[in-house]
Design a protein around this motif. Structure first.
Motif: not given
Length: 304
Positions: A91, A93-97, A123-125
């Motif tokens: 996801d 929108r929640t990943s900090d990869r 909304g990419s994180t």
């Protein structure tokens, strides 16, 4: 876990040792103590009946057996990571990869704005790290040290899949007040002029000279060489020299420097920019998302 009497956990230690050529650095990379890594090296030496790393002067060098093992060990670990250990869902929108992309300054300047804007809109994180292209950059893909390589399609490796992103044309740039800005730019004037060129740091042959030599039997008079595509136009100011530049870079910098563009005075094929990834990571959901984002950015590259 053991396979043929080899503790498979030792493969991770071996990979780090072969990469770092140092017990201390390998231990740091795996968050182990130097003594624990030394113990792993001793066990590996016993299993392979080979020193693997030997002290030569102040450095540790790989033995011939270790050199032969290097690519195979990295390949095994990458295959495990991409098929067994890889999470089944992703996801953005929640990943900090963190994704590491090998790309030139040209790519960052031209494709980067669309890529950053689309990632923000969705909304990419995730985090992105752009790294310079070295000689044979596909080796960083094979060692798992990079996720994607963005490069002209003609320079991609046949060993791994790739996909097109967009096409790019070329124009000539000259100083607005120089001699070459007066009158049309003929092929003869192009050949007779001094040139500012970008020399790839990865050892690739310059595509312009390669094409000109092949089709017309002439070469350019190179006066200045730079390692940066973006720096090419700036190095023309105040001179009667010429640079062959990606069209999108030229358009972005016309208002920055007192320069003008001229059409190419000879037939020259457009460049197809492509992205390449490791064949074992085609089903990586995170990488598949990133490839889709880059494809979308390539389709909207001229909007930003």
């Amino acid at each position: 876990m053991r396979f043929n009497k080899l503790d498979l956990n030792l493969l991770v230690a071996l990979d780090a040792l072969l990469k770092e050529h140092s017990v201390t650095l390998a231990a740091e990379a795996l968050n182990l103590s130097p003594s624990a890594m030394s113990n792993s090296l001793a066990r590996l030496r016993d299993y392979f009946d080979d020193d693997l790393l030997v002290q030569i002067g102040r450095k540790m060098e790989l033995t011939p057996r270790a050199i032969n093992l290097q690519e195979a060990v990295r390949d095994v670990l990458l295959r495990i990571d991409s098929t067994i250990a890889q999470a089944p869902a992703f996801d953005p929108r929640t990943s900090d990869r963190l994704f590491r992309i090998l790309a030139s300054d040209y790519t960052q300047m031209v494709l980067g704005p669309a890529l950053m804007a689309l990632a923000a809109q969705r909304g990419s994180t995730v985090r992105l790290e752009f790294a310079p292209q070295i000689k044979q950059p596909q080796h960083l893909l094979e060692r798992g040290e990079a996720d994607l390589l963005i490069i002209p399609a003609g320079y991609t490796s046949p060993e791994h899949p790739h996909a097109p992103i967009y096409r790019e044309n070329f124009v000539c740039m000259v100083w607005r007040e120089g001699r070459l800005a007066r009158g049309p730019l003929s092929f003869e004037r192009y050949v007779d002029a001094e040139h500012v060129v970008m020399q790839p740091r990865d050892g690739r042959v310059d595509i312009f000279d390669k094409s000109i030599l092949k089709r017309h039997g002439v070469s350019r008079k190179v006066a200045v060489v730079t390692y940066s595509f973006v720096a090419l136009p700036a190095l023309l100011v105040g001179t009667d020299r010429i640079a062959t530049v990606h069209e999108r870079i030229a358009h972005r910098l016309l208002n920055v420097w007192p320069l003008e563009t001229r059409p190419m005075p000879m037939a020259f094929d457009a460049m197809e920019q492509a992205m390449q990834w490791h064949k074992f990571r085609s089903k990586d959901p995170g990488l598949a998302w990133l490839r889709g984002l880059i494809t979308a950015a390539g389709q909207r590259i001229d909007e930003f």
